[in-house]
Design a protein around this motif. Structure first.
Motif, PDB file in Angstrom:
ATOM      1  N   PHE A   1      38.411  39.670  48.244  1.00  0.00           N
ATOM      2  CA  PHE A   1      39.484  39.520  47.453  1.00  0.00           C
ATOM      3  C   PHE A   1      40.800  40.534  47.670  1.00  0.00           C
ATOM      4  CE2 PHE A   1      41.635  40.214  43.178  1.00  0.00           C
ATOM      5  CZ  PHE A   1      42.308  38.947  43.013  1.00  0.00           C
ATOM      6  N   GLU A   2      40.194  41.862  47.450  1.00  0.00           N
ATOM      7  CA  GLU A   2      41.321  42.969  47.661  1.00  0.00           C
ATOM      8  C   GLU A   2      42.211  42.921  49.086  1.00  0.00           C
ATOM      9  OE1 GLU A   2      41.764  46.426  45.630  1.00  0.00           O
ATOM     10  OE2 GLU A   2      41.501  44.522  44.295  1.00  0.00           O
ATOM     11  N   ARG A   3      41.259  42.651  50.417  1.00  0.00           N
ATOM     12  CA  ARG A   3      42.076  42.297  51.501  1.00  0.00           C
ATOM     13  C   ARG A   3      42.750  41.278  51.424  1.00  0.00           C
ATOM     14  NH1 ARG A   3      37.723  43.989  54.136  1.00  0.00           N
ATOM     15  NH2 ARG A   3      36.277  42.112  54.126  1.00  0.00           N
ATOM     16  N   LYS A   4      42.520  40.283  50.721  1.00  0.00           N
ATOM     17  CA  LYS A   4      43.513  38.817  50.584  1.00  0.00           C
ATOM     18  C   LYS A   4      44.783  39.460  49.797  1.00  0.00           C
ATOM     19  CE  LYS A   4      40.175  35.379  51.662  1.00  0.00           C
ATOM     20  NZ  LYS A   4      38.714  35.697  51.203  1.00  0.00           N
ATOM     21  N   ARG A   5      44.431  39.855  48.935  1.00  0.00           N
ATOM     22  CA  ARG A   5      45.463  40.320  47.941  1.00  0.00           C
ATOM     23  C   ARG A   5      46.429  41.281  48.498  1.00  0.00           C
ATOM     24  NH1 ARG A   5      44.130  43.111  42.648  1.00  0.00           N
ATOM     25  NH2 ARG A   5      46.215  43.316  41.480  1.00  0.00           N
ATOM     26  N   PHE A   6      45.779  42.106  49.095  1.00  0.00           N
ATOM     27  CA  PHE A   6      46.818  43.265  49.564  1.00  0.00           C
ATOM     28  C   PHE A   6      47.089  43.300  51.021  1.00  0.00           C
ATOM     29  CE2 PHE A   6      44.879  45.302  45.561  1.00  0.00           C
ATOM     30  CZ  PHE A   6      45.954  45.213  44.960  1.00  0.00           C
TER      31      PHE A   6
END
Length: 116
Positions: free
Chosen positions: A109-114
């Motif tokens: 999720f973090e990877r996609k988000r940032f």
């Protein structure tokens, strides 16, 4: 459901707990958890092996994702517990299956988000 309360109740001292276990739980509850919580993490008591003097703890949340802080945290907790409870030899980190899965999902999720 039932599970939600289970995590917070890991440091509840039970009648069958030895004095050592009660002391360990008390320290985690009053000293360790508040400090870890400041970094957005949590720590769960998973058991104490009387023979080997090993305290099993599960590190959750922010702190478990980066290896360095997990090591620092483990060392800090270990030193403190050994200081107050001579029966403790070391702290061992156990990874909960749910925690591992949640961590993987969170990192995705973090990877996609940032866009990392």
């Amino acid at each position: 459901g039932e599970e939600a309360g289970a995590a917070d109740d890991d440091t509840t001292v039970r009648p069958e707990d030895s004095d050592v276990v009660a002391m360990i739980k008390e320290l985690i509850e009053t000293r360790v958890r508040p400090a870890v919580a400041e970094d957005g993490g949590n720590i769960v008591y998973r058991g104490f092996e009387e023979e080997s003097g090993v305290v099993k703890l599960e590190l959750q949340g922010a702190c478990s994702s980066c290896a360095s802080s997990s090591v620092t945290l483990k060392m800090g907790v270990e030193n403190m517990l050994k200081h107050y409870v001579p029966e403790v030899n070391r702290v061992e980190e156990v990874k909960g299956v749910a925690a591992t899965m949640a961590q993987i999902a969170f990192e995705e999720f973090e990877r996609k988000r940032f866009g990392g």
